[in-house]
Structures are given as C-alpha cells and as structure tokens.
Design a protein around this motif. Structure first.
Motif, PDB file in Angstrom:
ATOM      1  N   LYS A 196      -4.529  -1.240  -2.319  1.00 45.05           N
ATOM      2  CA  LYS A 196      -3.849  -1.753  -2.024  1.00 45.05           C
ATOM      3  C   LYS A 196      -3.890  -3.208  -3.219  1.00 45.05           C
ATOM      4  O   LYS A 196      -4.592  -3.342  -3.371  1.00 45.05           O
ATOM      5  CB  LYS A 196      -4.796  -2.192  -0.888  1.00 45.05           C
ATOM      6  CG  LYS A 196      -3.760  -3.235   0.367  1.00 45.05           C
ATOM      7  CD  LYS A 196      -4.413  -3.870   0.902  1.00 45.05           C
ATOM      8  CE  LYS A 196      -4.184  -4.915   2.377  1.00 45.05           C
ATOM      9  NZ  LYS A 196      -5.138  -4.915   3.208  1.00 45.05           N
ATOM     10  N   LYS A 197      -2.455  -3.512  -3.000  1.00 49.24           N
ATOM     11  CA  LYS A 197      -2.364  -4.788  -3.826  1.00 49.24           C
ATOM     12  C   LYS A 197      -1.529  -5.775  -3.434  1.00 49.24           C
ATOM     13  O   LYS A 197      -1.026  -5.786  -2.695  1.00 49.24           O
ATOM     14  CB  LYS A 197      -1.797  -4.272  -5.536  1.00 49.24           C
ATOM     15  CG  LYS A 197      -1.952  -5.366  -5.935  1.00 49.24           C
ATOM     16  CD  LYS A 197      -1.823  -4.541  -7.509  1.00 49.24           C
ATOM     17  CE  LYS A 197      -2.249  -5.887  -8.629  1.00 49.24           C
ATOM     18  NZ  LYS A 197      -2.357  -4.746 -10.252  1.00 49.24           N
ATOM     19  N   GLU A 198      -2.139  -7.031  -3.125  1.00 50.37           N
ATOM     20  CA  GLU A 198      -2.372  -8.276  -3.013  1.00 50.37           C
ATOM     21  C   GLU A 198      -1.625  -9.919  -3.638  1.00 50.37           C
ATOM     22  O   GLU A 198      -2.281  -9.675  -4.274  1.00 50.37           O
ATOM     23  CB  GLU A 198      -3.181  -8.598  -1.715  1.00 50.37           C
ATOM     24  CG  GLU A 198      -3.492  -7.910  -0.631  1.00 50.37           C
ATOM     25  CD  GLU A 198      -4.645  -8.116   0.280  1.00 50.37           C
ATOM     26  OE1 GLU A 198      -5.315  -9.310   0.215  1.00 50.37           O
ATOM     27  OE2 GLU A 198      -4.961  -7.887   1.517  1.00 50.37           O
ATOM     28  N   VAL A 199      -0.408 -10.136  -3.532  1.00 50.77           N
ATOM     29  CA  VAL A 199      -0.333 -11.200  -3.859  1.00 50.77           C
ATOM     30  C   VAL A 199       0.130 -12.728  -2.983  1.00 50.77           C
ATOM     31  O   VAL A 199       0.140 -12.453  -2.503  1.00 50.77           O
ATOM     32  CB  VAL A 199       0.705 -11.354  -5.166  1.00 50.77           C
ATOM     33  CG1 VAL A 199       1.980 -11.105  -3.938  1.00 50.77           C
ATOM     34  CG2 VAL A 199       1.168 -12.110  -5.904  1.00 50.77           C
ATOM     35  N   ALA A 200      -0.292 -13.995  -3.340  1.00 50.86           N
ATOM     36  CA  ALA A 200      -0.022 -14.828  -2.800  1.00 50.86           C
ATOM     37  C   ALA A 200       1.135 -15.629  -2.949  1.00 50.86           C
ATOM     38  O   ALA A 200       1.384 -15.651  -4.206  1.00 50.86           O
ATOM     39  CB  ALA A 200      -0.816 -16.053  -2.477  1.00 50.86           C
ATOM     40  N   LEU A 201       2.270 -15.659  -1.637  1.00 51.88           N
ATOM     41  CA  LEU A 201       3.051 -16.566  -2.083  1.00 51.88           C
ATOM     42  C   LEU A 201       3.057 -18.306  -1.645  1.00 51.88           C
ATOM     43  O   LEU A 201       2.097 -18.630  -0.235  1.00 51.88           O
ATOM     44  CB  LEU A 201       4.323 -16.194  -1.601  1.00 51.88           C
ATOM     45  CG  LEU A 201       4.712 -15.171  -1.695  1.00 51.88           C
ATOM     46  CD1 LEU A 201       5.475 -14.452  -0.824  1.00 51.88           C
ATOM     47  CD2 LEU A 201       5.127 -14.603  -3.111  1.00 51.88           C
ATOM     48  N   GLU A 202       3.026 -19.505  -2.279  1.00 47.61           N
ATOM     49  CA  GLU A 202       2.807 -21.018  -1.766  1.00 47.61           C
ATOM     50  C   GLU A 202       4.024 -21.857  -2.814  1.00 47.61           C
ATOM     51  O   GLU A 202       4.330 -21.487  -3.736  1.00 47.61           O
ATOM     52  CB  GLU A 202       1.433 -21.215  -2.005  1.00 47.61           C
ATOM     53  CG  GLU A 202       1.134 -22.690  -2.090  1.00 47.61           C
ATOM     54  CD  GLU A 202      -0.683 -23.051  -2.543  1.00 47.61           C
ATOM     55  OE1 GLU A 202      -0.899 -24.221  -2.046  1.00 47.61           O
ATOM     56  OE2 GLU A 202      -1.589 -21.817  -2.995  1.00 47.61           O
ATOM     57  N   GLY A 203       3.922 -22.802  -1.495  1.00 47.22           N
ATOM     58  CA  GLY A 203       5.014 -23.628  -1.602  1.00 47.22           C
ATOM     59  C   GLY A 203       5.136 -24.724  -2.538  1.00 47.22           C
ATOM     60  O   GLY A 203       3.912 -25.315  -2.667  1.00 47.22           O
ATOM     61  N   SER A 204       5.682 -24.776  -3.389  1.00 48.42           N
ATOM     62  CA  SER A 204       5.523 -26.082  -4.533  1.00 48.42           C
ATOM     63  C   SER A 204       7.010 -27.173  -4.480  1.00 48.42           C
ATOM     64  O   SER A 204       8.195 -26.382  -4.060  1.00 48.42           O
ATOM     65  CB  SER A 204       5.588 -26.139  -5.476  1.00 48.42           C
ATOM     66  OG  SER A 204       6.258 -25.364  -6.332  1.00 48.42           O
TER      67      SER A 204
ATOM     68  N   LEU B 176       1.106  -1.074   0.049  1.00 45.59           N
ATOM     69  CA  LEU B 176      -0.581  -0.148   0.127  1.00 45.59           C
ATOM     70  C   LEU B 176       1.147   1.522   0.182  1.00 45.59           C
ATOM     71  O   LEU B 176       2.142   1.283   0.621  1.00 45.59           O
ATOM     72  CB  LEU B 176      -0.858   0.073   1.230  1.00 45.59           C
ATOM     73  CG  LEU B 176      -2.166   1.112   1.377  1.00 45.59           C
ATOM     74  CD1 LEU B 176      -2.857   1.068   0.353  1.00 45.59           C
ATOM     75  CD2 LEU B 176      -2.496   0.966   2.461  1.00 45.59           C
ATOM     76  N   LYS B 177       0.626   2.350  -0.969  1.00 45.32           N
ATOM     77  CA  LYS B 177       0.921   3.330  -1.273  1.00 45.32           C
ATOM     78  C   LYS B 177       0.312   4.949  -0.515  1.00 45.32           C
ATOM     79  O   LYS B 177      -1.258   4.130  -1.566  1.00 45.32           O
ATOM     80  CB  LYS B 177       1.693   3.423  -2.173  1.00 45.32           C
ATOM     81  CG  LYS B 177       3.135   4.523  -1.827  1.00 45.32           C
ATOM     82  CD  LYS B 177       3.950   5.112  -3.000  1.00 45.32           C
ATOM     83  CE  LYS B 177       4.668   5.982  -3.516  1.00 45.32           C
ATOM     84  NZ  LYS B 177       5.456   6.222  -4.006  1.00 45.32           N
TER      85      LYS B 177
ATOM     86  N   THR C 178       2.234  -3.829  -9.850  1.00 45.09           N
ATOM     87  CA  THR C 178       1.777  -2.059 -10.356  1.00 45.09           C
ATOM     88  C   THR C 178       0.716  -1.959  -9.863  1.00 45.09           C
ATOM     89  O   THR C 178      -0.503  -2.254  -9.269  1.00 45.09           O
ATOM     90  CB  THR C 178       1.788  -2.314 -11.897  1.00 45.09           C
ATOM     91  OG1 THR C 178       3.605  -3.047 -11.966  1.00 45.09           O
ATOM     92  CG2 THR C 178       1.461  -0.818 -12.558  1.00 45.09           C
ATOM     93  N   LEU C 179       1.251  -0.312  -8.540  1.00 49.02           N
ATOM     94  CA  LEU C 179       0.110  -0.287  -7.835  1.00 49.02           C
ATOM     95  C   LEU C 179      -0.471   1.057  -8.485  1.00 49.02           C
ATOM     96  O   LEU C 179      -0.580   1.338 -10.048  1.00 49.02           O
ATOM     97  CB  LEU C 179       0.285   0.741  -7.066  1.00 49.02           C
ATOM     98  CG  LEU C 179       1.390  -0.545  -5.828  1.00 49.02           C
ATOM     99  CD1 LEU C 179       1.651   0.443  -4.729  1.00 49.02           C
ATOM    100  CD2 LEU C 179       0.257  -1.065  -5.482  1.00 49.02           C
ATOM    101  N   SER C 180      -2.295   0.404  -8.898  1.00 50.04           N
ATOM    102  CA  SER C 180      -3.092   1.658  -9.812  1.00 50.04           C
ATOM    103  C   SER C 180      -3.302   2.477  -8.778  1.00 50.04           C
ATOM    104  O   SER C 180      -4.023   3.044  -7.449  1.00 50.04           O
ATOM    105  CB  SER C 180      -4.456   1.131 -10.302  1.00 50.04           C
ATOM    106  OG  SER C 180      -4.050  -0.373 -10.770  1.00 50.04           O
ATOM    107  N   LYS C 181      -3.280   4.303  -9.164  1.00 50.00           N
ATOM    108  CA  LYS C 181      -4.113   5.283  -8.758  1.00 50.00           C
ATOM    109  C   LYS C 181      -5.508   5.087  -7.364  1.00 50.00           C
ATOM    110  O   LYS C 181      -6.091   4.252  -8.400  1.00 50.00           O
ATOM    111  CB  LYS C 181      -3.839   6.811  -9.227  1.00 50.00           C
ATOM    112  CG  LYS C 181      -2.471   6.654  -9.238  1.00 50.00           C
ATOM    113  CD  LYS C 181      -2.127   8.502 -10.222  1.00 50.00           C
ATOM    114  CE  LYS C 181      -0.268   9.269 -10.487  1.00 50.00           C
ATOM    115  NZ  LYS C 181      -0.390  10.147 -10.191  1.00 50.00           N
ATOM    116  N   LYS C 182      -5.870   5.714  -6.513  1.00 47.52           N
ATOM    117  CA  LYS C 182      -7.103   5.659  -6.142  1.00 47.52           C
ATOM    118  C   LYS C 182      -8.410   6.471  -7.376  1.00 47.52           C
ATOM    119  O   LYS C 182      -8.206   7.064  -7.270  1.00 47.52           O
ATOM    120  CB  LYS C 182      -7.253   6.311  -4.837  1.00 47.52           C
ATOM    121  CG  LYS C 182      -6.372   5.233  -3.545  1.00 47.52           C
ATOM    122  CD  LYS C 182      -6.633   6.201  -2.707  1.00 47.52           C
ATOM    123  CE  LYS C 182      -5.939   5.319  -1.062  1.00 47.52           C
ATOM    124  NZ  LYS C 182      -6.602   5.541   0.054  1.00 47.52           N
ATOM    125  N   GLY C 183      -9.530   5.170  -7.065  1.00 44.03           N
ATOM    126  CA  GLY C 183     -10.059   6.180  -8.491  1.00 44.03           C
ATOM    127  C   GLY C 183     -10.049   5.513  -9.571  1.00 44.03           C
ATOM    128  O   GLY C 183     -10.849   6.055 -10.275  1.00 44.03           O
TER     129      GLY C 183
END
Length: 188
Positions: A92-100, A86-87, A139-144
């Motif tokens: 806010k942008k999220e990503v999941a990390l998962e083990g393989s 978040l900036k 890559t974060l998107s501007k609010k709105g």
C-alpha cells in the motif's frame, strides 16, 4: 435629455462598483473545486481518497483516473486529503494532498477583487487554495520487495569499471584521457 445621460452614467457606475466589490478573482478564474489525476505503476490499483480533517472517504477510484476535490473545507480552511492506493501483490502506498494559497487569490484580489474577495468570497468557496501536488503519480512496490535504493540503481547500471592506475607525472599525457560521460540517475 441631460437627466437621462446622468442617470445612465450613474447606473453604469453602480454596476461597475457592484462587480468590483462583489467579485473575487480566484472564485471567478478557477472555482472551488480541483480535478485531481491519480496514476499508479502498475495501473489498475484501487485508490481511496480520504478527508484528513474528519476521516471521511471522499472517493473510490481505479487508477489511472481523475476525481474532483473541494479546494477548501470551510472558511479559511484548506483542503487536506490522503490518497491510499493498493493492488493485489503490492504494498500500500499513500500520499498527502494539502492546500496552499494560490496566486489568483493573492494577486487577483490585490488588483481587482478587493476586500470582499479577499476576506469573504474566496475563503468561503475555497477557491483561495491550490491542492498540491497537482497530480498523484505513485510507483507501487511488490510485497516483500524493498524499494530500490540509490546504491542498487548504480550497481544495476552495468557500467564497466576500470581500475585506477598510478601514473608518474612525467608519463602523464598532456591532454586528459577521455572518460565516459557521467550518467544521470532519476528516482521517483
């Protein structure tokens, strides 16, 4: 003298047997932790990395940065994390990390590590897992502001469009008219 030679060979055999039985390739080659690089556009976003199994916060970083994460969280339990960035002025942008299961765990233990590496050492240390994706690039998107769609990208390419013209078969040239090369579109 012959007894010393036999004793030496027995000792070497015991050491080699010990190394083979109590080794595991993934633990030796890469260990139980993984360096995770986090980068955002724009930079200087505040990122929180959380363990998805228990919800605890593992790290707070400012992008671009790197942190060390455990590959596994228990016996035969792969690491599962969520990276939230978040900036101010951005969504806010999220990503999941998962083990393989990693290649060193599978191939290495088949060839060298044996059952001890396969069922005990690598699962306990977590070295059997690879966290994916290996790097986080958001890559974060501007609010709105809605994220850019494929149609908007094509529309903004400023490629002059020629209207289609009908041509009689008798008027068509024998060689095809030159057309501009197609352009590739890359979307993150």
């Amino acid at each position: 003298m012959k007894g010393k030679v036999v004793y030496w060979w027995l000792k070497m055999f015991a050491i080699c047997l010990f190394l083979v039985m109590f080794s595991s390739c993934a633990s030796i080659i890469k260990g139980g932790t993984q360096v995770m690089n986090v980068k955002t556009d724009p930079p200087q976003a505040n990122c929180v990395i959380s363990n998805m199994r228990n919800g605890s916060e593992v790290a707070h970083i400012t992008s671009p940065s790197a942190t060390v994460l455990q590959r596994g969280t228990g016996y035969f339990e792969k690491g599962q994390y969520k990276v939230s960035c978040l900036k101010d002025g951005y969504e806010k942008k999220e990503v999941a990390l998962e083990g393989s299961a990693g290649g060193w765990y599978i191939a290495g233990n088949l060839l060298f590590g044996g059952l001890i590496g396969w069922f005990i050492v690598d699962p306990i240390t977590g070295a059997m897992w690879n966290l994916e994706p290996e790097t986080v690039d958001l890559t974060l998107s501007k609010k709105g502001e809605a994220p850019q769609t494929v149609g908007a990208v094509i529309e903004n390419m400023n490629v002059p469009q020629k209207p289609l013209q009908t041509i009689n078969a008798s008027e068509a040239p024998s060689t095809p008219a030159s057309t501009p090369e197609p352009r590739a579109i890359f979307i993150k």
